[in-house]
Design a protein around this motif. Sequence first.
Motif, short mmCIF file in Angstrom:
data_model
loop_
_atom_site.label_atom_id
_atom_site.label_comp_id
_atom_site.label_asym_id
_atom_site.label_seq_id
_atom_site.Cartn_x
_atom_site.Cartn_y
_atom_site.Cartn_z
N LYS A 79 46.98 37.25 33.04
CA LYS A 79 47.82 36.35 33.84
C LYS A 79 49.22 36.92 34.01
N GLN A 139 42.78 43.33 34.74
CA GLN A 139 41.62 43.10 33.89
C GLN A 139 41.14 44.41 33.25
N THR A 174 49.23 40.19 36.33
CA THR A 174 48.97 39.99 37.77
C THR A 174 50.25 39.71 38.56
N GLN A 217 44.48 41.84 40.32
CA GLN A 217 43.62 41.22 39.31
C GLN A 217 42.68 42.24 38.69
#
Length: 299
Positions: free
Chosen positions: A133, A145, A136, A141
């Motif tokens: 979170k 990740q 980003t 994203q």
Amino acid sequence: MKKLLTVSFACMLLAVGCSNGDDQQANTDPSVNEDQEKQENNENESKDETNQETNEQEDNQATEEKNQDEEDQNEEGNDIETSNEDENKPSLTNEQAKEAAVQAETSLKKIVNSTEGDSFKMKGYETKEDIVKELTNVMSQNLAQSLTDAFFVMRDGTLYLEPKGGPLWFEKGVDFKLKHPSDKEYVIVQEQNNEMSGNVVMHYTLKYNGENWVLDQMKSQRKKQKDVSKVTEEQAVELVRKQIGAQDESVKIEFDHMDGNRYVIHVYEVVEQENNTHTATKGWYYVDQDTGEVANMMN
């Protein structure tokens, strides 16, 4: 005679009466009337079905035309919306691209340094989702990740850092080129050279997330080294000949031996006397096998 005519006329009337009676009997036959009614009903039903099919076809055609009009309007609206989105994307300068790449590195390093002592237990982050979170804000994203999965792990419900070598980040003090292959992305191209990675070309792809340009991909490509041909023995001899300007055929220039990565070249002259022939050395030279540099051994 008169009586005979009267009888004949009476017979004619009787015949006509019988014929009318048969016609009336035929017209009043109930089975004939039912057949006629059925035939008329069938004809009416057939007409109704034909009219119904025609109406349905007209309704279907009207519905298809309406749907097509709506699709055309939607496509036109989507084109306008996409066009507006493209127009709203701000352009990216070299300085802004550089800042976006640096922010991605800074954000990840800040998180990596948030550990409790030597235990590598994360402080302030309870799950991988917390890290993703935060990342980003400065990267896509997918990249957030991927980096989170690479450097962080959950053990017994606790989040830990896994120490390992990081990616090759953008180098601030090194020149770069900013390419714009499409309206959706910019690419920073930077050549880097260090002991760990060698000579590589880095590609940092930036994409617009609706608010900012963020880092989306980092790819490295090893730069091909130019083939450097080593100097041969024959070439070394010719380099020495050119260096000393020897044109006389009596002057001999020959390879003698190797000294490391250098050729040792002997320059001499053949001296002929009455009954004797000997050589007179004129010099010894080094020729670097890699660079072709000529050096006089006597100096």
